[in-house]
Design an enzyme around this catalytic site. Structure first.
Site, PDB file in Angstrom:
ATOM      1  N   GLY A 230       0.776  -1.230   0.000  1.00 41.48           N
ATOM      2  CA  GLY A 230       0.000   0.000   0.000  1.00 41.48           C
ATOM      3  C   GLY A 230       0.809   1.282   0.000  1.00 41.48           C
ATOM      4  N   GLY A 274       4.057  -3.969  -3.468  1.00 38.75           N
ATOM      5  CA  GLY A 274       4.168  -4.279  -4.884  1.00 38.75           C
ATOM      6  C   GLY A 274       4.349  -3.003  -5.697  1.00 38.75           C
ATOM      7  N   ARG A 275       3.345  -2.135  -5.581  1.00 42.34           N
ATOM      8  CA  ARG A 275       3.306  -0.917  -6.398  1.00 42.34           C
ATOM      9  C   ARG A 275       4.599  -0.111  -6.336  1.00 42.34           C
ATOM     10  NH1 ARG A 275      -1.460   1.462  -7.679  1.00 42.34           N
ATOM     11  NH2 ARG A 275      -2.396   0.290  -5.964  1.00 42.34           N
ATOM     12  N   TYR A 314     -10.416   3.630 -12.344  1.00 44.17           N
ATOM     13  CA  TYR A 314     -10.274   4.477 -11.154  1.00 44.17           C
ATOM     14  C   TYR A 314     -10.196   5.963 -11.504  1.00 44.17           C
ATOM     15  CZ  TYR A 314      -8.299   0.137  -9.049  1.00 44.17           C
ATOM     16  OH  TYR A 314      -8.067  -1.131  -8.609  1.00 44.17           O
ATOM     17  N   CYS A 341     -14.718  -0.513 -27.379  1.00 48.17           N
ATOM     18  CA  CYS A 341     -16.048   0.069 -27.564  1.00 48.17           C
ATOM     19  C   CYS A 341     -16.614   0.440 -26.194  1.00 48.17           C
ATOM     20  CB  CYS A 341     -16.955  -0.917 -28.276  1.00 48.17           C
ATOM     21  SG  CYS A 341     -16.253  -1.454 -29.831  1.00 48.17           S
TER      22      CYS A 341
HETATM   23  C1  LIG Z   1      -2.384  -5.873  -3.217  1.00 47.98           C
HETATM   24  C2  LIG Z   1      -1.787  -6.309  -1.971  1.00 47.98           C
HETATM   25  C3  LIG Z   1      -0.468  -5.956  -1.668  1.00 47.98           C
HETATM   26  C4  LIG Z   1       0.348  -5.052  -2.526  1.00 47.98           C
HETATM   27  O1  LIG Z   1      -0.166  -3.775  -2.566  1.00 47.98           O
HETATM   28  P1  LIG Z   1       0.650  -2.589  -3.262  1.00 47.98           P
HETATM   29  O2  LIG Z   1      -0.316  -1.462  -3.271  1.00 47.98           O
HETATM   30  O3  LIG Z   1       0.978  -3.079  -4.623  1.00 47.98           O
HETATM   31  O4  LIG Z   1       1.845  -2.342  -2.442  1.00 47.98           O
HETATM   32  C5  LIG Z   1       0.084  -6.465  -0.514  1.00 47.98           C
HETATM   33  N1  LIG Z   1      -0.624  -7.269   0.306  1.00 47.98           N
HETATM   34  C6  LIG Z   1      -1.892  -7.618   0.047  1.00 47.98           C
HETATM   35  C7  LIG Z   1      -2.599  -8.501   0.987  1.00 47.98           C
HETATM   36  C8  LIG Z   1      -2.520  -7.154  -1.093  1.00 47.98           C
HETATM   37  O5  LIG Z   1      -3.777  -7.494  -1.349  1.00 47.98           O
END
Ligand SMILES: *Cc1c(COP(=O)(O)O)cnc(C)c1O
Length: 420
Positions: A230, A274-275, A314, A341
């Site tokens: 997150g 991740g992000r 979004y 489309c």
């Molecule tokens: C999606 C998710 C992440 C990764 O979130 P990012 O925003 O990409 O950092 C980590 N843990 C869980 C449980 C998730 O669902």
């Protein structure tokens, strides 16, 4: 402010685009590695620090092995993600399994791999026991309810389907211990794409204090605290990136004050981002097919929302660079569209850009996480290739583009050979 630049000149990009037809994703290995090292460096005080890369953000095994070399683990939430992790060579507790609404086979596979299983509900203790037995190590995902506010992307915690609620969390640990678990983790993820430094320190405070409460009520010492993912990225040039060093300092201070004070030291501090790991270092490269003048001016690309759906669903901002026109004034206004489309198939609306001509290469920034991975086949769109820009400047194909044969391969109909 975050500067939006691309790691290639127009000529270099043109050359790549003659070998690999647009649209394609391009990831910058050097930048991914540098960012990973800065993250680890920020937490050099934290015992056993690890980021479990959320595979869903960029499920490509070559990217995953780059991150493995940087000392990352992986966070998986499905069978294919677990299998990817295994194939890349992640072992045992280098794998975190954070799933919800989980099919039995996936628990079984996670247990077989020796992953840290992060349970989403108290009832899953018995489910897991029946399917695979209780592993030595168990973690729980905590949902604080109205003690915390979430953010727009993930919603308020008390509205979220995830995690063990406050009034069940202590019982969950007791139950797991009574059924034989010996080691424990604690996890929460209450925000997504959050840019506020303070938010993460507050999550740490909440989890550290909960770890103390768990110890007081049950005698259990959690050995791993997972701050979730997150961590946001500055999609807009005017956004400010999260200051990882400041977040880390605040967490370190809380660690000393709460964890060390209460005799819980050492606790491993981990994330599952991740992000923030690949997002800014991946680009969607697309060519302009047509420029049309209607009630507004449109630049129509050969990529579409099926390649990158964040703007469409979004209304997310993704910066756009017109290759070779970086220094030209942004004195034209376009809606930058794909060919679905669906009128929401727009990468940008009323975006000031330099004058665009058919054939121009457009680079869509910050597409390295939740980009390719969220792609789909609607309107018969075939999924793009993924390329890795390596540290020596060469380019490696790390996923070929889909073909018509791929599209047909899952169909069963009268004139097609039926394979079962
Ligand atoms: C999606 C998710 C992440 C990764 O979130 P990012 O925003 O990409 O950092 C980590 N843990 C869980 C449980 C998730 O669902």
């Amino acid at each position: 402010m975050s500067k939006k630049s691309i790691p290639l000149t127009k000529n270099e990009l043109d050359k790549i685009a003659t070998e690999y037809p647009t649209p394609f994703y391009l990831y910058d290995e050097k930048a991914i590695r540098e960012n990973a090292r800065l993250f680890y460096k920020a937490y050099d005080w934290a015992p056993g620090f690890k980021n479990y890369f959320a595979v869903k953000a960029c499920p490509n095994p070559v990217i995953m092995s780059v991150l493995k070399e940087e000392g990352f683990g992986v966070d998986c939430s499905s069978m294919p993600e677990l299998l990817l992790a295994e194939k890349v060579g992640f072992k045992g507790e280098e794998i975190m399994f954070t799933s919800n609404d989980t099919p039995p086979l996936e628990f079984k596979e996670a247990a077989r791999l020796g992953a840290v299983i992060n349970l989403d509900d108290i009832s899953h203790v018995s489910t897991l026991e029946q399917i695979a037995g209780i592993p030595e190590m168990i973690s729980f995902r905590y949902n604080p309810g109205d003690l915390r506010s979430g953010n727009v992307l993930i919603g308020q915690p008390q509205e979220a389907k995830y995690g063990v609620p406050r009034d069940q969390i202590i019982d969950a640990y007791r139950l797991a211990r009574d059924k034989g678990a010996k080691r424990f983790g604690l996890h929460a993820m209450v925000a997504s794409n959050e840019l506020e430094n303070n938010y993460f320190a507050e999550t740490a405070r909440m989890l550290f204090e909960l770890a103390v409460k768990i110890k007081q009520k049950t005698g259990i010492k959690v050995e791993l605290i997972n701050m979730g993912g997150g961590v946001g990225i500055p999609y807009r040039p005017e956004d400010q990136a999260v200051d990882l060093n400041a977040v880390s300092r605040a967490m370190c201070e809380l660690y000393n004050r709460v964890i060390v004070e209460e005799g819980l030291n050492p606790v491993k501090i981990v994330f599952e981002c991740g992000r923030m790991i690949t997002g800014p270092y991946g680009f969607l490269v697309s060519r302009v097919r047509q420029v049309t003048r209607k009630y507004k001016d449109y630049a129509g690309l050969d990529a579409c929302m099926a390649d990158l759906m964040r703007p469409g669903i979004y209304g997310a901002y993704h910066h756009i660079t017109v290759a070779g026109k970086e220094e030209m004034p942004r004195d034209h206004t376009y809606d930058v569209t794909g060919s679905l489309c669906e009128n929401i198939d727009k990468f940008a609306i009323d975006r000031p850009l330099p004058e665009i001509e058919p054939g121009d290469l457009l680079v869509i920034h910050d597409a390295g996480a939740h980009g390719y991975a969220m792609g789909f086949n609607y309107n018969g769109k075939l999924r793009a290739a993924e390329l890795l820009l390596k540290e020596d400047g060469s380019v490696q194909l790390i996923r070929r583009a889909e073909t018509i044969d791929d599209y047909f391969s899952t169909l069963r109909f009268c004139n097609a050979p039926v394979r079962i």
